[in-house]
Design a protein around this motif. Structure first.
Motif, short mmCIF file in Angstrom:
data_model
loop_
_atom_site.label_atom_id
_atom_site.label_comp_id
_atom_site.label_asym_id
_atom_site.label_seq_id
_atom_site.Cartn_x
_atom_site.Cartn_y
_atom_site.Cartn_z
N MET A 1 0.88 -1.16 -0.06
CA MET A 1 -0.06 -0.27 -0.03
C MET A 1 0.91 1.24 -0.10
N ASP A 2 0.31 2.31 -0.89
CA ASP A 2 0.64 4.11 -0.48
C ASP A 2 1.33 4.19 0.87
N ALA A 3 2.30 4.78 1.72
CA ALA A 3 1.80 5.30 2.74
C ALA A 3 2.42 6.92 2.44
N PRO A 4 1.94 7.51 3.33
CA PRO A 4 2.30 9.05 3.09
C PRO A 4 3.38 9.39 3.75
N GLU A 5 4.03 10.55 2.76
CA GLU A 5 5.26 10.93 3.05
C GLU A 5 5.68 11.69 4.59
N PRO A 6 6.30 11.32 5.34
CA PRO A 6 6.42 11.55 6.90
C PRO A 6 6.83 12.93 7.07
N GLN A 7 6.03 13.49 7.50
CA GLN A 7 6.21 14.84 7.60
C GLN A 7 6.67 15.29 9.29
N HIS A 8 7.73 16.73 9.42
CA HIS A 8 8.41 16.53 10.46
C HIS A 8 7.23 18.06 11.10
N PRO A 9 6.63 17.34 12.70
CA PRO A 9 5.75 18.61 12.71
C PRO A 9 5.70 20.01 13.37
N SER A 10 7.65 20.04 13.31
CA SER A 10 7.79 21.89 13.29
C SER A 10 7.36 22.66 12.63
N THR A 11 7.49 23.68 12.72
CA THR A 11 7.20 24.63 11.50
C THR A 11 8.29 25.90 11.58
N THR A 12 9.50 25.78 12.56
CA THR A 12 10.39 26.59 12.81
C THR A 12 11.77 25.92 12.70
N ALA A 13 13.06 26.75 12.15
CA ALA A 13 14.20 25.91 12.26
C ALA A 13 15.13 26.98 12.66
N VAL A 14 16.15 26.43 13.37
CA VAL A 14 16.90 27.38 13.70
C VAL A 14 18.77 26.89 13.29
N GLY A 15 19.99 28.09 12.99
CA GLY A 15 20.75 27.39 13.16
C GLY A 15 22.13 27.21 14.12
N ILE A 16 23.27 26.67 14.13
CA ILE A 16 23.96 26.65 15.42
C ILE A 16 25.29 27.15 14.83
N ASP A 17 26.00 28.12 14.96
CA ASP A 17 27.18 28.09 15.21
C ASP A 17 28.27 27.82 16.82
N MET A 18 28.69 27.12 16.42
CA MET A 18 29.93 26.85 17.32
C MET A 18 31.21 27.83 17.55
N GLY A 19 31.41 28.21 18.92
CA GLY A 19 32.97 29.04 18.85
C GLY A 19 33.81 29.14 19.72
N VAL A 20 34.73 29.47 19.86
CA VAL A 20 35.75 29.19 21.20
C VAL A 20 35.11 30.99 22.08
N ALA A 21 34.74 32.15 21.24
CA ALA A 21 34.61 32.87 22.22
C ALA A 21 33.35 32.65 23.24
N THR A 22 32.15 32.57 22.29
CA THR A 22 31.05 31.61 22.47
C THR A 22 30.91 30.27 22.30
N PHE A 23 30.60 29.94 23.32
CA PHE A 23 30.10 27.97 23.07
C PHE A 23 29.15 27.91 21.59
N ALA A 24 27.66 28.93 21.50
CA ALA A 24 27.01 28.42 21.07
C ALA A 24 26.31 29.74 20.52
N ALA A 25 26.06 30.42 18.97
CA ALA A 25 25.01 31.20 18.82
C ALA A 25 24.09 31.01 18.34
N LEU A 26 23.05 30.63 18.73
CA LEU A 26 21.83 30.44 17.50
C LEU A 26 21.94 31.78 16.45
N SER A 27 20.97 30.97 15.32
CA SER A 27 19.93 31.96 13.98
C SER A 27 19.45 33.28 14.63
N ASP A 28 18.64 32.89 15.94
CA ASP A 28 17.50 33.86 16.46
C ASP A 28 17.99 34.69 17.51
#
Length: 84
Positions: free
Chosen positions: A53-80
């Protein structure tokens, strides 16, 4: 296993070399039946239907996304704008 030659009629199944066999249908059969397997566990016999049978393509329930930049001075800086 019966990969071909079987027929389904309500709660009866035709198995080649055996004939029509009645069974108790525990749920509706959805999809195209590809294979029938008859097995025995103790005194009880079981009929299993493998379906395609055909199964629908699974979709993630989240509507937002965030990026993470890991550095030395700041451990993690988020795109928000949040920092850790």
């Amino acid at each position: 296993q019966f990969p071909q030659g079987f027929k389904l009629d309500g709660s009866r199944v035709y198995l080649p070399k055996i004939g029509w066999v009645s069974f108790w249908k525990s749920r509706d059969i959805q999809g195209t039946i590809k294979n029938v397997t008859v097995s025995r566990r103790g005194e009880h016999w079981h009929v299993s239907f493998q379906v395609e049978m055909d199964a629908p393509e699974p979709q993630h329930p989240s509507t937002t996304a965030v990026g993470i930049d890991m550095g030395v001075a700041t451990f993690a800086a988020l795109s928000d704008g949040e920092t850790h």
